[in-house]
Design a protein around this motif. Structure first.
Motif, short mmCIF file in Angstrom:
data_model
loop_
_atom_site.label_atom_id
_atom_site.label_comp_id
_atom_site.label_asym_id
_atom_site.label_seq_id
_atom_site.Cartn_x
_atom_site.Cartn_y
_atom_site.Cartn_z
N ASN A 106 0.85 -1.19 0.00
CA ASN A 106 0.00 0.00 0.00
C ASN A 106 0.89 1.24 0.00
OD1 ASN A 106 -2.94 -0.95 0.47
ND2 ASN A 106 -1.76 -2.15 1.94
N ASN A 107 0.35 2.35 -0.46
CA ASN A 107 1.11 3.60 -0.45
C ASN A 107 0.57 4.54 0.63
OD1 ASN A 107 -1.21 4.82 -1.49
ND2 ASN A 107 -0.53 4.50 -3.60
N TRP A 108 1.08 5.79 0.63
CA TRP A 108 0.67 6.67 1.73
C TRP A 108 -0.79 7.09 1.59
CZ3 TRP A 108 2.66 12.02 3.82
CH2 TRP A 108 2.44 12.06 5.19
N THR A 109 -1.30 7.11 0.38
CA THR A 109 -2.73 7.43 0.23
C THR A 109 -3.56 6.36 0.94
OG1 THR A 109 -2.25 8.43 -1.89
CG2 THR A 109 -4.54 7.94 -1.44
N ASP A 110 -3.21 5.08 0.73
CA ASP A 110 -3.91 4.02 1.45
C ASP A 110 -3.78 4.24 2.96
OD1 ASP A 110 -4.49 1.72 -0.67
OD2 ASP A 110 -2.46 2.43 -1.07
N ALA A 111 -2.55 4.50 3.39
CA ALA A 111 -2.29 4.63 4.82
C ALA A 111 -3.08 5.80 5.40
CB ALA A 111 -0.80 4.83 5.08
N LYS A 112 -3.14 6.89 4.66
CA LYS A 112 -3.91 8.04 5.13
C LYS A 112 -5.38 7.68 5.26
CE LYS A 112 -1.36 12.08 3.54
NZ LYS A 112 -1.33 13.14 2.52
N LEU A 113 -5.90 7.03 4.22
CA LEU A 113 -7.32 6.67 4.22
C LEU A 113 -7.64 5.70 5.34
CD1 LEU A 113 -8.32 6.12 0.49
CD2 LEU A 113 -9.19 7.84 2.07
N LEU A 114 -6.75 4.72 5.54
CA LEU A 114 -7.11 3.63 6.43
C LEU A 114 -6.69 3.85 7.87
CD1 LEU A 114 -6.36 0.70 4.00
CD2 LEU A 114 -8.57 1.70 4.59
N THR A 115 -5.65 4.64 8.09
CA THR A 115 -5.18 4.84 9.48
C THR A 115 -5.25 6.29 9.93
OG1 THR A 115 -2.90 5.32 8.89
CG2 THR A 115 -3.49 2.99 9.12
N ARG A 116 -5.49 7.21 9.00
CA ARG A 116 -5.45 8.65 9.25
C ARG A 116 -4.04 9.17 9.53
NH1 ARG A 116 -9.85 8.24 12.52
NH2 ARG A 116 -11.80 8.62 11.43
N CYS A 117 -3.03 8.39 9.23
CA CYS A 117 -1.66 8.87 9.38
C CYS A 117 -1.50 10.15 8.56
CB CYS A 117 -0.69 7.80 8.87
SG CYS A 117 1.03 8.24 9.09
N GLY A 118 -1.04 11.21 9.20
CA GLY A 118 -0.82 12.46 8.48
C GLY A 118 -2.07 13.29 8.26
N MET A 119 -3.19 12.87 8.86
CA MET A 119 -4.44 13.59 8.61
C MET A 119 -4.82 14.52 9.77
SD MET A 119 -5.52 12.44 5.65
CE MET A 119 -7.22 11.98 5.30
N GLY A 120 -3.97 14.62 10.76
CA GLY A 120 -4.26 15.48 11.90
C GLY A 120 -3.85 16.91 11.64
N PRO A 121 -3.88 17.74 12.69
CA PRO A 121 -3.62 19.16 12.49
C PRO A 121 -2.21 19.51 11.99
CG PRO A 121 -3.90 18.64 14.82
CD PRO A 121 -4.31 17.43 14.06
N CYS A 122 -1.21 18.66 12.24
CA CYS A 122 0.12 19.02 11.72
C CYS A 122 0.20 18.71 10.23
CB CYS A 122 1.24 18.35 12.51
SG CYS A 122 1.87 16.83 11.78
N GLN A 123 -0.84 18.08 9.72
CA GLN A 123 -0.96 17.81 8.28
C GLN A 123 0.25 17.04 7.74
OE1 GLN A 123 -1.68 21.80 6.80
NE2 GLN A 123 -3.87 21.62 7.19
N GLY A 124 0.79 16.18 8.57
CA GLY A 124 1.89 15.33 8.11
C GLY A 124 3.26 15.99 8.19
N ARG A 125 3.35 17.16 8.82
CA ARG A 125 4.66 17.82 8.87
C ARG A 125 5.66 17.04 9.72
NH1 ARG A 125 1.20 22.11 7.95
NH2 ARG A 125 2.01 23.77 6.62
N VAL A 126 5.17 16.33 10.73
CA VAL A 126 6.07 15.53 11.56
C VAL A 126 6.20 14.11 11.02
CG1 VAL A 126 6.42 14.57 13.88
CG2 VAL A 126 5.63 16.93 13.61
N CYS A 127 5.06 13.44 10.78
CA CYS A 127 5.15 12.03 10.38
C CYS A 127 5.51 11.89 8.90
CB CYS A 127 3.86 11.28 10.70
SG CYS A 127 2.43 11.82 9.73
N GLY A 128 5.30 12.93 8.10
CA GLY A 128 5.59 12.82 6.66
C GLY A 128 7.04 12.45 6.39
N PRO A 129 8.00 13.25 6.87
CA PRO A 129 9.40 12.89 6.66
C PRO A 129 9.75 11.55 7.30
CG PRO A 129 9.22 15.19 7.30
CD PRO A 129 7.85 14.59 7.48
N ALA A 130 9.08 11.20 8.40
CA ALA A 130 9.36 9.92 9.06
C ALA A 130 8.90 8.76 8.19
CB ALA A 130 8.68 9.87 10.43
N VAL A 131 7.67 8.82 7.67
CA VAL A 131 7.20 7.68 6.86
C VAL A 131 7.96 7.62 5.53
CG1 VAL A 131 4.91 7.57 7.91
CG2 VAL A 131 5.22 8.86 5.78
N GLU A 132 8.44 8.77 5.09
CA GLU A 132 9.26 8.74 3.88
C GLU A 132 10.55 7.96 4.16
OE1 GLU A 132 9.81 12.47 1.86
OE2 GLU A 132 11.38 11.60 0.60
#
Lengths: 83, 373, 436
Positions: free
Chosen positions: C370-396
């Motif tokens: 799965n890619n990050w779109t799947d992960a966002k849809l299914l887990t809400r990773c990166g969907m909170g108020p920081c908008q992925g600024r913290v977890c984005g570079p980490a999941v990359e």
């Protein structure tokens, strides 16, 4: 620019004095209180210090989800842990 | 590869169809060119609601809601099923008359409702502005998180032996054959097209993309308790041409608020339209004045698949191998389980639980012919 | 009377200030927007107990005198049409609309955070994060601090913390000495940087600086009590009150992406004049590739001159700017993440702090392609108020998932921002008052 004047704010009902010019996050850290409780109930406090991580969100003067590291303390301000 | 049935599209409708067929022991293939449930299933609100805009819609949405309620125990926590109920809000006495009419309609099909007067409304939803006339509570309605539900259906189907063909684009579907973009093909006894707003495989039907905007907030648990919808909503939903907005706010299980709704035919690009967003949020703040203070963390748009008569296309086509399950407008989440059941009924020769004739795709063909004449 | 800025700059850090100073030489109307309360950016963040670095004082002074208008406390929300930008002002609760001819994006960088067990405990902060909090009035006197992660920021932060009265227990740099040697050679070519290094070294006398060493877990009951460290062979724990931990920097690309600027190799693509792929939009400093403050100052100056039409002046700086870019590349290479720091999580380690999404749930999705779109849809990773600024570079870093799209609002804003008409009558009077 260090200022000696102290400002007192209420953190979860406790009076906390910090130097004028301090951010709300500093007052919360000084009080030893959490900034927020995470969505699964974990304790959280400031992380990035620059307003991007939203971990320091708190209720400031009644406004929920305020970034405490970006808001300067003012005399009499009320601050609560964001739950 | 040879399948009993090929489902084209892994949105919530296609995934529900796949599960229905896999449960019946069929060899199922699901074809999805992109990310599963990344279209209207991801963009929509996830309101499970009985809608009374026509007798056929009333029957289908009541059936859909019943099926959702039946599977509730089996749904994983990630689906976030919350039976919060819908509260149709009446602004004035005229709308209060509609409340009574609506209650009679629901009662005629056995859907439980409760009329709230002004005071009861205020008690039920203290954030609503003062001076509203009342409302109609539909306690059996609910809210889910649709992408998780769609993926649950898909995973269940796969667990029962279905095959997901991901990253594969179908370019034609006829006579039990699905042609893929890379030139290869798949065959099946039946093909179910569940491609939502994309009608490229069935160009003879009329499904128009109807753009909507949604805003999600940070977490404010308890700010509202029901899905709140203004009674004027159906007027908005039923307009065929003009852009419209309506007050429609949903409490998520997370404490977040999902704020809608807008409807636009004219705009085919997914960009946020600042003017209609303003109208939509202005409308929301007329009903919930303090909503303007809440922090918005995301704004997005999506496209509903709207048919001319506002009813979905479910059933066989002139090509007897090809079935449709599309055109659900704003009710794809509510109606997915019912539509899947009806598709299964056709494929297995079962007796349907509701009258399925209003949804026959043949009417779309007639409409297309009438338009040509 | 609507105000149109000849040059509008986003970000009042070194690059933004240098751009403002350079552009103002052409007698143009120049304004600088910044989310923070004062100019300086992160590296020169102003506040209590700030230091008097000469370069910083010089630039702050030049900026104050140059005539550019600083519009602080504004976060850019959206860009509804070309030549227009809208920013939210918390102080006034108004969405302000700015018109511009040329735009310079000097949005800086942020720390890269990597998840490891316990990293969400209160007391674990960014390295730059802790320094910023100290500038914001947090008193660290007597606190035991471990500084860990990677990058030149660690030493600078440790020196400041020591100066501010903290007990710096150790500095743990994940990069090996062997990897850092070529960078040290680059450093040796630059007298100004040697001076900085010597000054830092003097401040840090007595503090252990360990290379090839990284944190594996932060431990404590409700708050940090000790940190477990490793050098790859053995593990040990250090008692501490604070763990200041950051893994070098990642550029803030949200605004360049919003404007449609082409991004290559995780940096905004620019030509020698700092011009992006979008006409009239320039980019300077860390978003074009992490290269430090000297590069930011030069690039800002080039962008400011170019935006003001003085390409001749800008061209004179290009050679020096290229040299600074090479320095940045050596730095990036020196502090590249070792594989071990990408394998610290256990299944329960939180990766997305806004939505409390665990490593295990993301790993399961990644394993099934799965890619990050799947992960966002299914887990809400990166969907909170920081908008992925913290977890984005980490999941990359962890899964290779890249986020390439940005939607307005670029930052969370009150609903009110979308309801009221943006205020575009931002007249001179008000703007001048803002200058203080």
């Amino acid at each position: 620019m260090p200022e000696s004047r102290l400002i007192t704010v209420q953190v979860n009902g406790k009076a906390v004095s910090v130097p004028a010019g301090s951010m709300v996050s500093a007052a919360m850290l000084k009080a030893g209180d959490l900034c927020r409780v995470s969505v699964t109930g974990e304790p959280r406090s400031a992380l990035c210090g620059m307003g991007i991580c939203f971990e320091c969100r708190a209720v400031i003067n009644g406004v929920a989800h305020s970034r405490s590291c970006q808001v300067a303390c003012r005399e009499g301000m009320t601050v609560e842990t964001q739950r | 590869m040879q399948f009993d049935v090929l489902i084209l599209g892994a949105g919530i409708v296609g995934s529900a169809c796949a599960l229905e067929c896999a449960r019946a022991g069929m060899k199922v293939g699901i074809v999805e060119p992109n990310v599963p449930a990344n279209g209207a299933s991801a963009a929509g609100m996830g309101h499970i609601v009985v809608m009374d805009d026509s007798p056929a819609q009333l029957a289908l949405s009541r059936y859909g809601r019943e099926l959702w309620q039946q599977m509730r125990q089996a749904l994983p926590a990630t689906v976030e099923y919350e039976q919060c109920g819908t509260l149709w809000v009446a602004a004035d006495e005229e709308e209060m008359q509609e409340v009574h009419a609506k209650q009679r309609t629901y009662a005629s099909v056995g859907v439980e409702t409760e009329i709230l007067d002004a005071q009861a409304l205020e008690h039920a939803e203290p954030q609503l502005r003062k001076g509203l006339a009342g409302g109609l509570r539909v306690p059996g309605d609910g809210v889910i998180y649709p992408p998780a539900a769609a993926r649950f259906f898909l995973d269940e189907a796969i667990r029962l032996g279905a095959t997901l063909l991901r990253g594969v684009l179908p370019v034609a579907a006829a006579q039990g054959r699905v042609k893929l973009q890379d030139g290869s093909g798949l065959s099946a006894g039946a093909i179910v097209i569940a491609t939502g707003v994309n009608t490229s495989l069935v160009p003879w039907i009329t499904v128009q993309p109807r753009k909507g905007h949604l805003v999600i907030t940070d977490r404010y648990p308890g700010f509202v308790r029901h899905q709140l919808v203004e009674l004027g909503y159906l007027k908005s939903a039923h307009k065929l041409t003009a852009d419209s907005v309506a007050f429609n706010v949903q409490p998520r299980q997370t404490g977040q608020l999902l704020i809608g709704s807008s409807r636009q035919y004219s705009d085919a690009v997914p960009d946020v339209d600042a003017a209609i967003l303003r109208r939509m949020l202005d409308r929301a703040s007329e009903y919930l004045p303090r909503i303007s203070e809440l922090s918005a963390i995301r704004v997005w748009t999506g496209f509903r698949a709207a048919t001319p008569d506002k009813l979905p296309l479910i059933g066989p086509t002139p090509d007897r191998s090809v079935f449709l399950a599309m055109g659900f407008e704003g009710l794809g989440i509510t109606n997915a389980p019912g539509a899947a059941r009806l598709v299964g009924d056709y494929l297995l020769g079962r007796e349907p639980a509701i009258d399925r004739t209003p949804f026959l795709p043949g009417r779309a063909l007639k409409q297309a012919e009438a338009m040509r004449a | 009377m609507s105000m149109r800025w000849d040059v509008l700059i986003v970000g009042a850090g070194p690059a933004g200030m240098a751009a403002a100073v350079a552009a103002s030489r052409g007698r143009l109307r120049v304004a600088v927007l910044d989310d923070n309360a004062a100019a300086g950016g992160q590296i020169w963040r102003r506040g209590l107990g700030e230091t008097a670095e000469p370069a910083k004082q010089k630039m702050l002074h030049a900026f104050k005198e140059c005539g550019a208008v600083l519009l602080a406390g504004r976060r850019v929300v959206q860009a509804p049409e070309p030549g227009v930008l809208e920013a939210w002002c918390d102080e006034t609760n108004v969405l302000e609309r700015y018109h511009y001819d040329r735009l310079i994006l000097a949005t800086g960088a942020r720390e890269r955070f990597l998840p490891f067990p316990g990293w969400t405990l209160p007391g674990v902060m960014g390295a730059g994060g802790l320094q910023a909090l100290v500038r914001g009035g947090y008193d660290v006197r007597g606190k035991r601090v471990v500084v860990a992660g990677t990058g030149p920021l660690l030493m600078a932060v440790a020196a400041h913390l020591k100066h501010d009265g903290a007990k710096v227990v150790a500095i743990c740099e994940q990069a090996s000495m062997a990897r850092m040697l070529p960078f040290a050679a680059q450093l040796a070519k630059k007298p100004s940087k040697i001076l900085q290094a010597v000054a830092l070294g003097a401040n840090l006398r007595g503090v252990s600086y360990k290379t090839g060493c990284w944190p594996v877990a932060a431990i404590g009951n409700g708050r940090l009590q000790h940190v477990e460290l490793t050098d790859g062979r053995r593990r040990w724990t250090e008692q501490c009150d604070l763990l200041a931990c950051g893994f070098h920097l990642v550029p803030n690309l949200e605004l360049p992406l919003l404007f449609g600027c082409r991004v290559e190799n995780d940096a905004v693509a620019v030509n020698a004049m700092q011009q992006t792929s979008v006409a009239g939009v320039y980019c300077a400093g860390e978003p074009t590739g992490i290269a430090g403050v000297d590069a930011a100052l030069l690039q800002g100056e080039i962008a400011g001159l170019a935006a003001a039409g003085n390409t001749g002046g800008a061209e004179k700086l290009v050679a020096r700017s290229k040299a600074e870019r090479a320095f940045g590349e050596a730095m990036t290479s020196a502090f590249r993440l070792r594989d071990e720091v990408l394998r610290l999580c256990d299944a329960n380690t939180i990766v997305c702090r806004c939505e409390d999404v665990s490593y295990g749930s993301l790993k399961a999705l990644a394993d099934e392609k799965n890619n990050w779109t799947d992960a966002k849809l299914l887990t809400r990773c990166g969907m909170g108020p920081c908008q992925g600024r913290v977890c984005g570079p980490a999941v990359e870093a962890l899964f290779g998932w890249k986020n390439a799209s940005v939607r307005p609002p670029v930052f969370p804003v009150p609903i009110a921002a979308f309801i009221t008409e943006p205020q575009s009558e931002f007249d001179n009077q008000q703007a001048l008052q803002e200058m203080q």
